[in-house]
Design a protein around this motif. Structure first.
Motif, short mmCIF file in Angstrom:
data_model
loop_
_atom_site.label_atom_id
_atom_site.label_comp_id
_atom_site.label_asym_id
_atom_site.label_seq_id
_atom_site.Cartn_x
_atom_site.Cartn_y
_atom_site.Cartn_z
N LEU A 103 -36.36 2.99 -1.23
CA LEU A 103 -35.99 2.24 -0.13
C LEU A 103 -35.43 2.89 0.93
O LEU A 103 -34.80 3.84 0.79
N PRO A 104 -35.93 2.73 2.31
CA PRO A 104 -35.45 3.35 3.39
C PRO A 104 -34.22 3.35 3.94
O PRO A 104 -33.71 4.30 4.69
N TYR A 105 -33.68 2.28 3.87
CA TYR A 105 -32.30 1.93 4.56
C TYR A 105 -31.24 1.14 3.88
O TYR A 105 -31.59 0.50 2.87
N VAL A 106 -29.89 1.69 4.05
CA VAL A 106 -28.80 1.05 3.52
C VAL A 106 -27.93 0.58 4.59
O VAL A 106 -27.63 1.40 5.47
N VAL A 107 -27.81 -0.86 5.02
CA VAL A 107 -26.98 -1.38 5.81
C VAL A 107 -25.55 -1.29 5.57
O VAL A 107 -24.82 -1.43 4.51
N MET A 108 -24.43 -0.93 6.45
CA MET A 108 -23.22 -0.65 6.47
C MET A 108 -22.47 -1.08 7.40
O MET A 108 -23.04 -1.04 8.77
N HIS A 109 -21.13 -1.86 7.29
CA HIS A 109 -20.34 -2.32 8.32
C HIS A 109 -19.71 -0.92 8.46
O HIS A 109 -19.19 -0.32 7.49
N PRO A 110 -19.41 -0.42 9.87
CA PRO A 110 -18.96 0.91 9.79
C PRO A 110 -17.61 0.98 9.24
O PRO A 110 -17.36 2.05 8.85
N GLY A 111 -16.66 0.16 9.31
CA GLY A 111 -15.29 0.22 8.58
C GLY A 111 -14.24 -0.48 9.64
O GLY A 111 -14.60 -0.68 10.68
N SER A 112 -12.84 -0.26 9.17
CA SER A 112 -12.03 -0.85 9.93
C SER A 112 -10.70 0.24 9.96
O SER A 112 -10.59 0.88 8.90
N TYR A 113 -10.04 0.01 10.93
CA TYR A 113 -8.91 1.32 11.08
C TYR A 113 -7.57 0.91 10.78
O TYR A 113 -6.80 1.68 10.36
N THR A 114 -7.54 -0.37 10.22
CA THR A 114 -6.25 -1.00 9.70
C THR A 114 -5.04 -0.47 10.28
O THR A 114 -4.61 -1.16 11.19
N THR A 115 -4.40 0.52 9.90
CA THR A 115 -2.98 0.80 10.20
C THR A 115 -3.01 2.02 11.37
O THR A 115 -2.00 2.41 11.68
N SER A 116 -4.18 2.51 11.69
CA SER A 116 -4.40 3.71 12.35
C SER A 116 -4.78 3.24 13.92
O SER A 116 -4.13 2.15 14.54
N SER A 117 -5.46 3.77 14.38
CA SER A 117 -6.03 3.31 15.83
C SER A 117 -7.64 3.37 16.13
O SER A 117 -8.30 3.74 15.03
N GLU A 118 -8.18 2.65 17.01
CA GLU A 118 -9.70 2.75 17.15
C GLU A 118 -10.34 4.03 17.21
O GLU A 118 -11.05 4.28 16.31
N SER A 119 -9.55 4.70 17.98
CA SER A 119 -10.04 6.22 18.18
C SER A 119 -10.15 6.79 16.65
O SER A 119 -10.90 7.69 16.49
N GLU A 120 -9.00 6.81 16.11
CA GLU A 120 -8.86 7.60 14.90
C GLU A 120 -9.78 6.95 13.85
O GLU A 120 -10.61 7.87 12.98
N GLY A 121 -10.04 5.47 13.91
CA GLY A 121 -10.88 5.01 13.07
C GLY A 121 -12.48 5.34 13.22
O GLY A 121 -13.18 5.66 12.02
N LEU A 122 -12.66 5.67 14.52
CA LEU A 122 -13.94 6.06 14.66
C LEU A 122 -14.32 7.39 14.27
O LEU A 122 -15.35 7.66 13.59
N ALA A 123 -13.25 8.30 14.49
CA ALA A 123 -13.50 9.79 13.76
C ALA A 123 -13.68 9.45 12.66
O ALA A 123 -14.16 10.53 12.09
#
Length: 292
Positions: A103-123
């Motif tokens: 199968l070609p794809y697996v869908v994922m929710h990117p994630g949550s930064y919880t106690t850090s920050s938006e920029s740290e979570g994305l990184a």
């Protein structure tokens, strides 16, 4: 492709092939599945029998498109090292299981930064994906980032979030799965031709339409920009039907499979008969497609 490719998420209870059988019985042309219990970390390995039954059902019933969704436990944005490491291992296994099933794809929710920050979570998400994709280099299955509603500290509700992750992942290919409920909850209005075109122009500029590989078609129980992720049956929520009409009649998206993730169960139709909600939702969607 003259008509949209429409289907739904179906249960794998009783075996992976059961989801294919259910999808075909309900009139689906595509199906989304979990390859394991979505609320557990571990899973028994796929057996040859599991794989053979799955492929046999697909061939017999003509379900060409199958999309895998990953476990809800995975959080590649977590600042907690133990959870982050466990999430890396779990998503690696999700990709390998899908690859075993060809199968070609697996869908994922990117994630949550919880106690850090938006920029740290994305990184953190990008770093995790680089680790995973380096480990599974050479397999055919690739991750699809799903846009989110932005509830709590969930990342991926802005197109800029997805663009940032993609920009910083260098080890392999990434695609995108676009969820209508999530986009609406995140504040993206695509109910008029002008707003619809503006959305996809922004998507193309920031991410690239070539990365779009799947759609989740869901109505929303909450208002535009609510940031609340609650799916509704098509035409029973807050998203105008014209939004779905525009999407379903867009020729550039005809080759891309579209999957319902609406609530399961049955309803009573006008004849007093009990009918599966997936059948009802598919009928509503197909009624919005312009005649050839």
């Amino acid at each position: 492709m003259n008509e949209p490719i429409l289907g739904a998420h179906e249960s794998i209870s009783g075996g992976l092939y059961r989801a294919v059988e259910t999808a075909a019985a309900l009139g689906c042309q595509c199906v989304q599945i979990f390859t394991k219990n979505s609320n557990q970390w571990n899973a028994k390995p796929l057996s040859k029998k599991d794989i053979d039954l799955f492929h046999g059902a697909r061939e017999k019933l003509g379900i060409q498109y199958v999309l895998v969704h990953d476990s809800y436990l995975i959080n590649l944005g977590s600042p907690d090292d133990a959870l982050w490491s466990r999430s890396i291992q779990a998503f690696e296994h999700e990709l390998l299981r899908a690859n075993e099933l060809d199968l070609p794809y697996v869908v994922m929710h990117p994630g949550s930064y919880t106690t850090s920050s938006e920029s740290e979570g994305l990184a953190r998400i990008a770093e995790g994906l680089n680790v995973i994709l380096k480990k599974v280099a050479g397999i055919k299955t690739i991750p699809l980032l799903e846009n989110t509603a932005g509830q709590g500290t969930n990342l991926g509700w802005k197109l800029d979030h997805l663009a940032s992750i993609i920009e910083h992942v260098s080890e392999g290919e990434l695609g995108v799965c676009f969820d209508t409920c999530h986009a609406f909850a995140a504040g993206y209005d695509f109910s008029t031709p002008e707003k619809y075109e503006a959305l996809w122009a922004e998507f193309d500029a920031k991410i690239g339409l070539s990365r779009l590989r799947a759609f989740h078609l869901n109505d929303a129980t909450k208002d535009l920009g609510s940031r609340i992720d609650r799916h509704a049956h098509i035409g029973c929520g807050k998203i105008p039907l014209d939004s779905f009409r525009l999407l379903l009649n867009d020729a550039k998206f005809r080759p891309i499979p579209m999957y319902l993730e609406t609530p399961k169960g049955t309803t009573t139709n006008e004849k007093g008969e009990e009918e599966d909600w997936d059948i009802v939702n598919l009928r509503v969607l197909r009624s919005l497609v312009a005649e050839k």
